[in-house]
Structure formats: structure tokens, C-alpha cells
Scaffold this motif. Structure first.
Motif, PDB file in Angstrom:
ATOM      1  N   LEU A 176       0.813  -1.209   0.000  1.00  0.00           N
ATOM      2  CA  LEU A 176       0.000   0.000   0.000  1.00  0.00           C
ATOM      3  C   LEU A 176       0.849   1.261   0.000  1.00  0.00           C
ATOM      4  O   LEU A 176       0.350   2.335  -0.201  1.00  0.00           O
ATOM      5  CB  LEU A 176      -0.911   0.027   1.242  1.00  0.00           C
ATOM      6  N   GLU A 177       2.118   1.112   0.306  1.00  0.00           N
ATOM      7  CA  GLU A 177       2.970   2.273   0.489  1.00  0.00           C
ATOM      8  C   GLU A 177       4.230   2.169  -0.356  1.00  0.00           C
ATOM      9  O   GLU A 177       4.581   1.113  -0.852  1.00  0.00           O
ATOM     10  CB  GLU A 177       3.372   2.385   1.967  1.00  0.00           C
ATOM     11  N   ASP A 178       4.939   3.264  -0.433  1.00  0.00           N
ATOM     12  CA  ASP A 178       6.213   3.319  -1.144  1.00  0.00           C
ATOM     13  C   ASP A 178       7.264   2.534  -0.356  1.00  0.00           C
ATOM     14  O   ASP A 178       7.454   2.760   0.823  1.00  0.00           O
ATOM     15  CB  ASP A 178       6.639   4.780  -1.287  1.00  0.00           C
ATOM     16  N   VAL A 179       7.925   1.602  -1.039  1.00  0.00           N
ATOM     17  CA  VAL A 179       8.955   0.800  -0.376  1.00  0.00           C
ATOM     18  C   VAL A 179      10.354   1.165  -0.874  1.00  0.00           C
ATOM     19  O   VAL A 179      11.325   0.507  -0.525  1.00  0.00           O
ATOM     20  CB  VAL A 179       8.704  -0.710  -0.580  1.00  0.00           C
ATOM     21  N   ALA A 180      10.468   2.228  -1.626  1.00  0.00           N
ATOM     22  CA  ALA A 180      11.749   2.605  -2.224  1.00  0.00           C
ATOM     23  C   ALA A 180      12.829   2.873  -1.182  1.00  0.00           C
ATOM     24  O   ALA A 180      14.011   2.763  -1.478  1.00  0.00           O
ATOM     25  CB  ALA A 180      11.568   3.823  -3.120  1.00  0.00           C
ATOM     26  N   LYS A 181      12.454   3.201   0.034  1.00  0.00           N
ATOM     27  CA  LYS A 181      13.462   3.516   1.047  1.00  0.00           C
ATOM     28  C   LYS A 181      14.069   2.274   1.691  1.00  0.00           C
ATOM     29  O   LYS A 181      15.043   2.371   2.433  1.00  0.00           O
ATOM     30  CB  LYS A 181      12.870   4.431   2.115  1.00  0.00           C
ATOM     31  N   LEU A 182      13.540   1.080   1.392  1.00  0.00           N
ATOM     32  CA  LEU A 182      14.138  -0.143   1.918  1.00  0.00           C
ATOM     33  C   LEU A 182      15.490  -0.363   1.255  1.00  0.00           C
ATOM     34  O   LEU A 182      15.683  -0.048   0.086  1.00  0.00           O
ATOM     35  CB  LEU A 182      13.244  -1.350   1.639  1.00  0.00           C
ATOM     36  N   SER A 183      16.417  -0.931   2.018  1.00  0.00           N
ATOM     37  CA  SER A 183      17.733  -1.208   1.439  1.00  0.00           C
ATOM     38  C   SER A 183      18.141  -2.644   1.748  1.00  0.00           C
ATOM     39  O   SER A 183      17.730  -3.220   2.744  1.00  0.00           O
ATOM     40  CB  SER A 183      18.773  -0.222   1.969  1.00  0.00           C
ATOM     41  N   VAL A 184      18.945  -3.178   0.869  1.00  0.00           N
ATOM     42  CA  VAL A 184      19.402  -4.554   0.967  1.00  0.00           C
ATOM     43  C   VAL A 184      20.897  -4.529   1.250  1.00  0.00           C
ATOM     44  O   VAL A 184      21.646  -3.799   0.590  1.00  0.00           O
ATOM     45  CB  VAL A 184      19.124  -5.308  -0.355  1.00  0.00           C
ATOM     46  N   ALA A 185      21.336  -5.332   2.217  1.00  0.00           N
ATOM     47  CA  ALA A 185      22.767  -5.433   2.511  1.00  0.00           C
ATOM     48  C   ALA A 185      23.485  -6.013   1.296  1.00  0.00           C
ATOM     49  O   ALA A 185      22.958  -6.890   0.607  1.00  0.00           O
ATOM     50  CB  ALA A 185      22.982  -6.308   3.740  1.00  0.00           C
ATOM     51  N   GLU A 186      24.678  -5.529   1.037  1.00  0.00           N
ATOM     52  CA  GLU A 186      25.421  -5.944  -0.155  1.00  0.00           C
ATOM     53  C   GLU A 186      25.586  -7.463  -0.242  1.00  0.00           C
ATOM     54  O   GLU A 186      25.443  -8.048  -1.311  1.00  0.00           O
ATOM     55  CB  GLU A 186      26.790  -5.265  -0.185  1.00  0.00           C
ATOM     56  N   GLN A 187      25.843  -8.115   0.887  1.00  0.00           N
ATOM     57  CA  GLN A 187      26.034  -9.568   0.863  1.00  0.00           C
ATOM     58  C   GLN A 187      24.739 -10.320   0.572  1.00  0.00           C
ATOM     59  O   GLN A 187      24.767 -11.497   0.232  1.00  0.00           O
ATOM     60  CB  GLN A 187      26.692 -10.069   2.159  1.00  0.00           C
ATOM     61  N   GLN A 188      23.593  -9.665   0.666  1.00  0.00           N
ATOM     62  CA  GLN A 188      22.310 -10.309   0.387  1.00  0.00           C
ATOM     63  C   GLN A 188      21.819 -10.079  -1.037  1.00  0.00           C
ATOM     64  O   GLN A 188      20.870 -10.719  -1.474  1.00  0.00           O
ATOM     65  CB  GLN A 188      21.250  -9.825   1.381  1.00  0.00           C
ATOM     66  N   LEU A 189      22.444  -9.185  -1.754  1.00  0.00           N
ATOM     67  CA  LEU A 189      22.013  -8.877  -3.121  1.00  0.00           C
ATOM     68  C   LEU A 189      21.949 -10.112  -4.025  1.00  0.00           C
ATOM     69  O   LEU A 189      20.991 -10.246  -4.794  1.00  0.00           O
ATOM     70  CB  LEU A 189      22.899  -7.798  -3.741  1.00  0.00           C
ATOM     71  N   PRO A 190      22.904 -11.045  -3.954  1.00  0.00           N
ATOM     72  CA  PRO A 190      22.779 -12.224  -4.827  1.00  0.00           C
ATOM     73  C   PRO A 190      21.547 -13.074  -4.524  1.00  0.00           C
ATOM     74  O   PRO A 190      21.033 -13.774  -5.389  1.00  0.00           O
ATOM     75  CB  PRO A 190      24.058 -13.025  -4.534  1.00  0.00           C
ATOM     76  N   TYR A 191      21.054 -13.033  -3.299  1.00  0.00           N
ATOM     77  CA  TYR A 191      19.911 -13.854  -2.897  1.00  0.00           C
ATOM     78  C   TYR A 191      18.578 -13.172  -3.181  1.00  0.00           C
ATOM     79  O   TYR A 191      17.596 -13.830  -3.494  1.00  0.00           O
ATOM     80  CB  TYR A 191      19.974 -14.197  -1.408  1.00  0.00           C
ATOM     81  N   VAL A 192      18.521 -11.863  -2.990  1.00  0.00           N
ATOM     82  CA  VAL A 192      17.252 -11.135  -3.072  1.00  0.00           C
ATOM     83  C   VAL A 192      17.206 -10.173  -4.247  1.00  0.00           C
ATOM     84  O   VAL A 192      16.194 -10.055  -4.915  1.00  0.00           O
ATOM     85  CB  VAL A 192      16.992 -10.353  -1.758  1.00  0.00           C
ATOM     86  N   GLY A 193      18.279  -9.461  -4.485  1.00  0.00           N
ATOM     87  CA  GLY A 193      18.298  -8.408  -5.490  1.00  0.00           C
ATOM     88  C   GLY A 193      17.960  -7.069  -4.859  1.00  0.00           C
ATOM     89  O   GLY A 193      17.733  -6.959  -3.662  1.00  0.00           O
ATOM     90  N   THR A 194      17.917  -6.043  -5.678  1.00  0.00           N
ATOM     91  CA  THR A 194      17.572  -4.706  -5.200  1.00  0.00           C
ATOM     92  C   THR A 194      16.049  -4.580  -5.084  1.00  0.00           C
ATOM     93  O   THR A 194      15.301  -5.400  -5.626  1.00  0.00           O
ATOM     94  CB  THR A 194      18.086  -3.632  -6.172  1.00  0.00           C
ATOM     95  N   ILE A 195      15.603  -3.536  -4.439  1.00  0.00           N
ATOM     96  CA  ILE A 195      14.168  -3.281  -4.330  1.00  0.00           C
ATOM     97  C   ILE A 195      13.555  -3.132  -5.724  1.00  0.00           C
ATOM     98  O   ILE A 195      12.481  -3.672  -6.002  1.00  0.00           O
ATOM     99  CB  ILE A 195      13.886  -2.025  -3.482  1.00  0.00           C
ATOM    100  N   ASP A 196      14.228  -2.437  -6.605  1.00  0.00           N
ATOM    101  CA  ASP A 196      13.721  -2.282  -7.971  1.00  0.00           C
ATOM    102  C   ASP A 196      13.572  -3.637  -8.664  1.00  0.00           C
ATOM    103  O   ASP A 196      12.597  -3.874  -9.376  1.00  0.00           O
ATOM    104  CB  ASP A 196      14.636  -1.374  -8.794  1.00  0.00           C
ATOM    105  N   GLU A 197      14.541  -4.530  -8.457  1.00  0.00           N
ATOM    106  CA  GLU A 197      14.466  -5.864  -9.065  1.00  0.00           C
ATOM    107  C   GLU A 197      13.323  -6.684  -8.478  1.00  0.00           C
ATOM    108  O   GLU A 197      12.674  -7.449  -9.189  1.00  0.00           O
ATOM    109  CB  GLU A 197      15.798  -6.605  -8.889  1.00  0.00           C
ATOM    110  N   VAL A 198      13.065  -6.516  -7.188  1.00  0.00           N
ATOM    111  CA  VAL A 198      11.938  -7.213  -6.561  1.00  0.00           C
ATOM    112  C   VAL A 198      10.631  -6.715  -7.163  1.00  0.00           C
ATOM    113  O   VAL A 198       9.780  -7.494  -7.586  1.00  0.00           O
ATOM    114  CB  VAL A 198      11.946  -7.011  -5.027  1.00  0.00           C
ATOM    115  N   LEU A 199      10.475  -5.408  -7.218  1.00  0.00           N
ATOM    116  CA  LEU A 199       9.205  -4.834  -7.668  1.00  0.00           C
ATOM    117  C   LEU A 199       8.946  -5.026  -9.154  1.00  0.00           C
ATOM    118  O   LEU A 199       7.789  -5.065  -9.572  1.00  0.00           O
ATOM    119  CB  LEU A 199       9.124  -3.360  -7.291  1.00  0.00           C
ATOM    120  N   ILE A 200       9.991  -5.176  -9.949  1.00  0.00           N
ATOM    121  CA  ILE A 200       9.778  -5.386 -11.383  1.00  0.00           C
ATOM    122  C   ILE A 200       9.084  -6.731 -11.631  1.00  0.00           C
ATOM    123  O   ILE A 200       8.439  -6.926 -12.652  1.00  0.00           O
ATOM    124  CB  ILE A 200      11.094  -5.275 -12.178  1.00  0.00           C
ATOM    125  N   ASN A 201       9.193  -7.655 -10.665  1.00  0.00           N
ATOM    126  CA  ASN A 201       8.540  -8.961 -10.785  1.00  0.00           C
ATOM    127  C   ASN A 201       7.080  -8.935 -10.348  1.00  0.00           C
ATOM    128  O   ASN A 201       6.372  -9.932 -10.504  1.00  0.00           O
ATOM    129  CB  ASN A 201       9.303 -10.011  -9.977  1.00  0.00           C
TER     130      ASN A 201
END
Length: 153
Positions: free
Chosen positions: A8-33
Motif C-alpha cells: 500500500l505504500e512506497d517501499v523505495a526507502k528499503l535497502s538490501v545489505a550488499e552480501q544479500q544482493l545475490p539472494y534477493v536483489g535490489t528493491i527495484d528488481e523485486v518490484l519489477i517482478n
């Protein structure tokens, strides 16, 4: 209080730890799905957005290990500034009831978790998922445990 809700809200301010990027991706990559079959849901703590996950209604069409009528739990993340406070476990402890309420016609949910991510694996097991003893080998960051939780007991 931790609460799950459809996006319901803007999630753009969430951040992903660098070591987790291979597992989750960036917020933009999550939302594009996200689309009409892959629904974003947010995690709130006292009305502050602290996390996100996707529920994939067509998961069995993408992954042959998933049974027809099941859902897929994807791209779960808690903001890196909020990690280590037990929010992941709180989300997982609410997940079954939340999904039964929002997806009553589905009987189970699958997820895959990287074999190197022991912390997440233990969190899932502790909160109702069981390891199918099979591995998914198509993950971008290496082999993943296939996990399943029945929604209706």
C-alpha cells in the motif's frame, strides 16, 4: 507490532545489505517482478515499512517441483537497518494465517532458500516450513533447499 499487509505504500526507502544482493536483489528488481499474478506485500512495524515479500500465484507453472494449487514465497527481505531484531521470525510466524486469509483457495506455499543461508533456513523450519530434501539448482547464487508449508492442517 509487526503487521503484514498487501503493498500500500512506497517501499523505495528499503535497502538490501550488499552480501544479500545475490539472494534477493535490489528493491527495484523485486518490484519489477510484481504483476497481477505476483503480489507484493509489505511488512510494517508500528506503521513503518521494514520489509517486503512477493506471493507468486503461478509458481507451479514456473517450477516443476511445486504442486498445482500452491503459492510461491519470493524475494523476502527485511531492511538492512532493521535486521537482527527478530522481524524475520515474526513475519514467518504470521505467514500461514495471513495466507489462509488472503489466498484461501491455495493449499500450500513453497520457497527456495540458498544452501549457504543457514540463518534463513532455520527461521523457515522453526516457523512451519519443512525441507523437501530436494534442491533447486537454477538459483543465481547457487543451490537452494526447496521448502514447503501446508496452509490447511
Amino acid at each position: 507490532m509487526v503487521k503484514l499487509t498487501p503493498l500500500l505504500e512506497d517501499v523505495a526507502k528499503l535497502s538490501v545489505a550488499e552480501q544479500q544482493l545475490p539472494y534477493v536483489g535490489t528493491i527495484d528488481e523485486v518490484l519489477i517482478n510484481a504483476d497481477e499474478n505476483t503480489h507484493p506485500h509489505i511488512v510494517l512495524n508500528d506503521e513503518q515499512v521494514i520489509g517486503i515479500f512477493l506471493i507468486d500465484m503461478l509458481y507451479p507453472q514456473s517450477y516443476e517441483f511445486a504442486e498445482s494449487g500452491s503459492l510461491g514465497f519470493r524475494a523476502f527481505l527485511i531492511d538492512q537497518r532493521q535486521q537482527g531484531q527478530g522481524y524475520g521470525g515474526k513475519v514467518m510466524s504470521q505467514l500461514r494465517d495471513y495466507l489462509v486469509q488472503h489466498y484461501p483457495s491455495h493449499h500450500s506455499i513453497y520457497l527456495t532458500v540458498n544452501c549457504k543461508n543457514a540463518t534463513a533456513y532455520q527461521c523457515y523450519v522453526k516457523n512451519g516450513f519443512h525441507d523437501t530434501k530436494e534442491c533447486y539448482l537454477g538459483g543465481a547464487a547457487g543451490p537452494q533447499h526447496i521448502m514447503l508449508m501446508k496452509l490447511h492442517t
